[in-house]
Scaffold this motif. Structure first.
Motif, mmCIF file in Angstrom:
data_model
loop_
_atom_site.group_PDB
_atom_site.id
_atom_site.type_symbol
_atom_site.label_atom_id
_atom_site.label_comp_id
_atom_site.label_asym_id
_atom_site.label_seq_id
_atom_site.Cartn_x
_atom_site.Cartn_y
_atom_site.Cartn_z
ATOM 1 N N ALA A 86 -27.338 -36.855 -52.422
ATOM 2 C CA ALA A 86 -26.718 -36.207 -53.572
ATOM 3 C C ALA A 86 -27.510 -36.474 -54.851
ATOM 4 C CB ALA A 86 -25.282 -36.695 -53.737
ATOM 5 N N TRP A 87 -27.946 -37.710 -55.021
ATOM 6 C CA TRP A 87 -28.636 -38.079 -56.255
ATOM 7 C C TRP A 87 -30.087 -37.607 -56.271
ATOM 8 C CZ3 TRP A 87 -28.349 -38.971 -61.075
ATOM 9 C CH2 TRP A 87 -29.378 -39.623 -61.749
ATOM 10 N N GLN A 88 -30.784 -37.700 -55.158
ATOM 11 C CA GLN A 88 -32.219 -37.427 -55.150
ATOM 12 C C GLN A 88 -32.570 -35.968 -54.858
ATOM 13 O OE1 GLN A 88 -34.128 -40.199 -52.488
ATOM 14 N NE2 GLN A 88 -33.746 -41.958 -53.829
ATOM 15 N N GLN A 89 -31.687 -35.223 -54.234
ATOM 16 C CA GLN A 89 -32.013 -33.838 -53.896
ATOM 17 C C GLN A 89 -31.032 -32.830 -54.494
ATOM 18 O OE1 GLN A 89 -32.958 -32.952 -49.801
ATOM 19 N NE2 GLN A 89 -34.046 -34.866 -49.491
ATOM 20 N N PHE A 90 -29.731 -33.040 -54.236
ATOM 21 C CA PHE A 90 -28.785 -31.994 -54.616
ATOM 22 C C PHE A 90 -28.584 -31.933 -56.132
ATOM 23 C CE2 PHE A 90 -24.878 -29.555 -54.796
ATOM 24 C CZ PHE A 90 -25.060 -28.628 -53.782
ATOM 25 N N ARG B 97 -17.895 -33.661 -61.010
ATOM 26 C CA ARG B 97 -17.720 -32.755 -62.155
ATOM 27 C C ARG B 97 -16.400 -32.997 -62.867
ATOM 28 N NH1 ARG B 97 -16.724 -27.972 -61.505
ATOM 29 N NH2 ARG B 97 -17.666 -27.010 -63.340
ATOM 30 N N GLN B 98 -15.408 -33.529 -62.171
ATOM 31 C CA GLN B 98 -14.132 -33.816 -62.816
ATOM 32 C C GLN B 98 -14.275 -34.966 -63.819
ATOM 33 O OE1 GLN B 98 -11.728 -31.636 -62.020
ATOM 34 N NE2 GLN B 98 -13.291 -30.765 -60.648
ATOM 35 N N GLN B 99 -15.260 -35.845 -63.577
ATOM 36 C CA GLN B 99 -15.480 -36.991 -64.470
ATOM 37 C C GLN B 99 -16.571 -36.705 -65.506
ATOM 38 O OE1 GLN B 99 -15.931 -40.648 -62.020
ATOM 39 N NE2 GLN B 99 -15.350 -39.334 -60.285
ATOM 40 N N VAL B 100 -17.547 -35.917 -65.103
ATOM 41 C CA VAL B 100 -18.656 -35.550 -66.005
ATOM 42 C C VAL B 100 -18.708 -34.018 -66.007
ATOM 43 C CG1 VAL B 100 -21.078 -35.932 -66.586
ATOM 44 C CG2 VAL B 100 -19.855 -37.614 -65.175
ATOM 45 N N PRO B 101 -17.864 -33.358 -66.796
ATOM 46 C CA PRO B 101 -17.660 -31.904 -66.665
ATOM 47 C C PRO B 101 -18.933 -31.073 -66.668
ATOM 48 C CG PRO B 101 -16.006 -32.830 -68.099
ATOM 49 C CD PRO B 101 -16.977 -33.937 -67.818
ATOM 50 N N ASP C 9 -25.149 -35.447 -68.062
ATOM 51 C CA ASP C 9 -25.478 -36.832 -68.399
ATOM 52 C C ASP C 9 -25.911 -37.530 -67.110
ATOM 53 O OD1 ASP C 9 -25.544 -39.534 -68.972
ATOM 54 O OD2 ASP C 9 -23.764 -39.488 -70.253
ATOM 55 N N PRO C 10 -27.202 -37.634 -66.865
ATOM 56 C CA PRO C 10 -27.664 -38.187 -65.579
ATOM 57 C C PRO C 10 -27.133 -39.588 -65.296
ATOM 58 C CG PRO C 10 -29.469 -37.116 -66.731
ATOM 59 C CD PRO C 10 -28.328 -37.165 -67.688
ATOM 60 N N ASP C 11 -27.068 -40.434 -66.296
ATOM 61 C CA ASP C 11 -26.584 -41.792 -66.054
ATOM 62 C C ASP C 11 -25.122 -41.782 -65.620
ATOM 63 O OD1 ASP C 11 -29.049 -42.865 -66.706
ATOM 64 O OD2 ASP C 11 -28.520 -43.153 -68.826
ATOM 65 N N ALA C 12 -24.325 -40.952 -66.282
ATOM 66 C CA ALA C 12 -22.913 -40.864 -65.925
ATOM 67 C C ALA C 12 -22.741 -40.261 -64.533
ATOM 68 C CB ALA C 12 -22.154 -40.033 -66.961
ATOM 69 N N VAL C 13 -23.569 -39.281 -64.210
ATOM 70 C CA VAL C 13 -23.505 -38.673 -62.883
ATOM 71 C C VAL C 13 -23.865 -39.700 -61.818
ATOM 72 C CG1 VAL C 13 -24.587 -36.970 -61.351
ATOM 73 C CG2 VAL C 13 -23.928 -36.323 -63.681
ATOM 74 N N LYS C 14 -24.908 -40.460 -62.048
ATOM 75 C CA LYS C 14 -25.324 -41.463 -61.068
ATOM 76 C C LYS C 14 -24.230 -42.510 -60.855
ATOM 77 C CE LYS C 14 -29.207 -44.481 -59.868
ATOM 78 N NZ LYS C 14 -30.533 -44.986 -60.293
ATOM 79 N N ALA C 15 -23.594 -42.938 -61.939
ATOM 80 C CA ALA C 15 -22.532 -43.930 -61.818
ATOM 81 C C ALA C 15 -21.335 -43.359 -61.057
ATOM 82 C CB ALA C 15 -22.103 -44.397 -63.210
#
Length: 606
Positions: A401-405, A365-369, A373-379
């Motif tokens: 984290a990516w597939q469930q949370f 969240r510090q990088q993608v407040p 943006d799913p792509d940014a979160v995944k990266a």
């Protein structure tokens, strides 16, 4: 007819309540007829119906073992549809259908009767779920004392599972409306605002309205289900009901015993709801503090004992602080996840892993407040290190984290509104909760109650916001039986100390009011649905009780299984593993675990 009896009949005619059947019978007997005979019993067509047992649909059975596969086409394993009144107080209103599955006693000459199972919910289907338990017992070893007892259960009882009214292969209840739900902030810092509370009330009101448009809804209650079970008892040819009820099934069993105390045979109540309070108090009010206690007293200390593995802190206080440090929006999603993992002791590691995963998403969240943006979160998740010491675990937690949370976060905070719709499990659950006992309808009182629970359990109180329909519900005329009716009965309680779904405080309060009851208690564990426990203490006691040999003591304490990381540091004693009871212990445990996971119903943490 006497004037007093006439008044009772007129009141009952307005209520059409099940209890009025007795009043009608008295009235008919008092009036008689011109030829001295009474009109026929309106329930007799149901009691006299001929049950057509047929081969079970393979889809119900799942993927049974070789032992059960041999029974697929036999006369011993059969399914049927049974007619029951929609309204037990007024059979003229029409019928519903109950789906039943029976595994007949292997030794008819030794038959004790039928043994009915209910896996709880309310609203869990008892057909294929209980079949998994019988399947495990079918793989018992006759050379082992407990294995032989389990085989005796299959030899001496007709094992019976059924879909309760409203769900499964029985007549289903569903609720829906085209109106979308409104956004609700479930965070401990954001829930208590006028606008958010207005949305909570709106969703609850619209859910209640949607359900009560369905004419089946008033007839989905524990009162009706208990009478359904008595019909099944009669059709199975038994004078007594033998029963195993888990979770809500304990409430159903207690209700049955209150209505028909003289018809109770062997009755096991496992993971027990407090029958001395309302449904709202026993579930929604009791669960959040119990789940907080489980975290504080069991799982946080467990994480601290294995700080080098879980990396959440070297003391229970540090583990608790790790959760408190999360942002409120992530805490809210974590709370639902942890609630859903509070049912089964084998999920202890997964429970703590969700905290690590939440920490990772909070860091992202510090990088993608906005985390929008799913792509940014995944990266960002790909760059985050979840476990610097164990690469395989690091990769696993990242995937989690990516597939469930993250999808759970999106669903809670970012998803567009969805129309209000409840499937049969959720609809039946809501109907039972709201029909059985009164709920808080004063919204100021309700808000004060939620505030108190949010203070005690800030990560686990969200269920009160998500299950608010009962405040707007029009209850039918249903009265819970008195506890006094149950006091002469020798039922058997089975309970773990830290059960987060049916808390032991309520189970203890219920148990103390039944002087002839016995209990098997497992301190230190939080398993929801204890039996079978695959041990040499709980399982022999419960199985022997069902076979006619109750425990000698009123209260028996059995040792708890160790949690996974603890077990690695100590040799498991024979008393807690008992692999000899099954020919294939691994397969048996898989079946038992599948059965117990089904007790959770739809899997929602709330």
């Amino acid at each position: 007819m006497s004037q007093l009896l006439s008044q009772k009949v007129m009141r009952c005619a307005r209520k059409a309540a099940p209890a009025c059947l007795t009043v009608w019978a008295l009235a008919l007997a008092a009036c008689g007829g011109s030829d001295g005979t009474s009109p026929p019993d309106p329930l007799q067509p149901y009691r006299a119906q001929v049950v057509q047992w047929t081969e079970c649909d393979p889809g119900i059975l799942g993927h049974p073992s070789d032992a059960m596969n041999a029974l697929r086409g036999s006369q011993r394993l059969r399914c049927a549809l049974v007619r029951a009144p929609l309204d037990w107080g007024n059979p003229a209103h029409g019928d519903i259908t109950l789906a039943v599955m029976r595994l007949a006693a292997g030794k008819p000459e030794a038959r004790r009767g039928a043994l009915l199972f209910n896996p709880g919910g309310p609203g869990v289907d008892g057909l294929n779920l209980t079949f998994r338990l019988w399947d495990a017992f079918a793989g018992s070893s006759p050379a082992d004392a407990q294995g032989a007892r389990q085989l005796r259960l299959l030899d001496e009882y007709d094992m019976v599972g059924f879909s309760p009214r409203g769900v499964g292969a029985s007549t289903q209840l569903q609720c829906g409306t085209n109106e979308p739900s409104r956004f609700v902030d479930y965070s401990v810092t954001g829930w208590d605002t006028p606008g958010n509370l207005a949305n909570v009330h709106y969703n609850g009101r619209k859910t209640a309205e949607a359900c009560q448009k369905n004419p089946l809804t008033p007839h989905i209650s524990t009162e009706a289900m208990a009478r359904d079970m008595d019909l099944l008892r009669s059709l199975l040819g038994d004078d007594k009901l033998n029963y195993v009820g888990y979770s809500y099934g304990s409430w159903l069993g207690a209700w049955y015993a209150g209505l028909f105390p003289d018809k109770v045979g062997r009755m096991v109540l496992d993971s027990v709801m407090d029958f001395g309070v309302t449904m709202e108090q026993a579930l929604l009010h009791a669960q959040p503090p119990a789940r907080q206690r489980l975290f504080d007293e069991v799982l946080a200390p467990y994480a601290a004992r294995h700080a080098d593995y879980f990396r959440l802190g070297t003391s229970a206080a540090e583990v608790r602080a790790a959760v408190q440090a999360l942002s409120p929006s992530v805490q809210a999603v974590l709370g639902e996840a942890l609630s859903g993992l509070s049912y089964f002791r084998v999920d202890a590691n997964g429970y703590l892993e969700r905290i690590t995963v939440a920490q990772g998403l909070d860091a992202v969240r510090q990088q993608v407040p906005g985390l929008d943006d799913p792509d940014a979160v995944k990266a960002a998740l790909a760059r985050h290190v979840f476990d610097p010491a164990i690469p395989a675990r690091d990769a696993f937690l990242r995937q989690l984290a990516w597939q469930q949370f993250y999808p759970a976060y999106v669903s809670t905070w970012l998803a567009p509104p969805q129309r209000i719709a409840l499937d049969s499990l959720a609809a039946a659950g809501a109907a039972v909760r709201c029909n059985d006992t009164p709920a808080i309808t004063d919204l100021a009182q309700w808000t004060a109650t939620v505030r108190g629970l949010a203070d005690k359990a800030p990560w686990y109180f969200g269920g009160l916001l998500a299950n608010h329909a009962c405040a707007f519900w029009q209850r039918p005329s249903v009265a819970k039986p008195s506890l006094q009716t149950l006091q002469p009965l020798d039922v058997l309680f089975v309970q773990s100390q830290y059960d987060g779904a049916t808390p032991s405080d309520g189970a203890n309060a219920f148990f103390t009011q039944l002087p002839r009851a016995r209990r098997v208690f497992v301190p230190g564990d939080y398993q929801h649905g204890v039996y079978p426990y695959t041990d040499t203490c709980v399982d022999p006691l419960v199985t022997s009780y069902l076979l006619g040999e109750p425990p000698a003591q009123r209260d028996t304490v059995c040792p708890a299984h160790a949690l996974e990381r603890d077990a690695l540091l100590q040799a498991q004693s024979k008393s807690s593993s008992a692999p000899a009871a099954y020919l294939d212990p691994q397969k048996a445990r898989a079946l038992i675990d599948a059965f117990k996971r089904g007790l959770q119903g739809d899997g929602r943490g709330w």
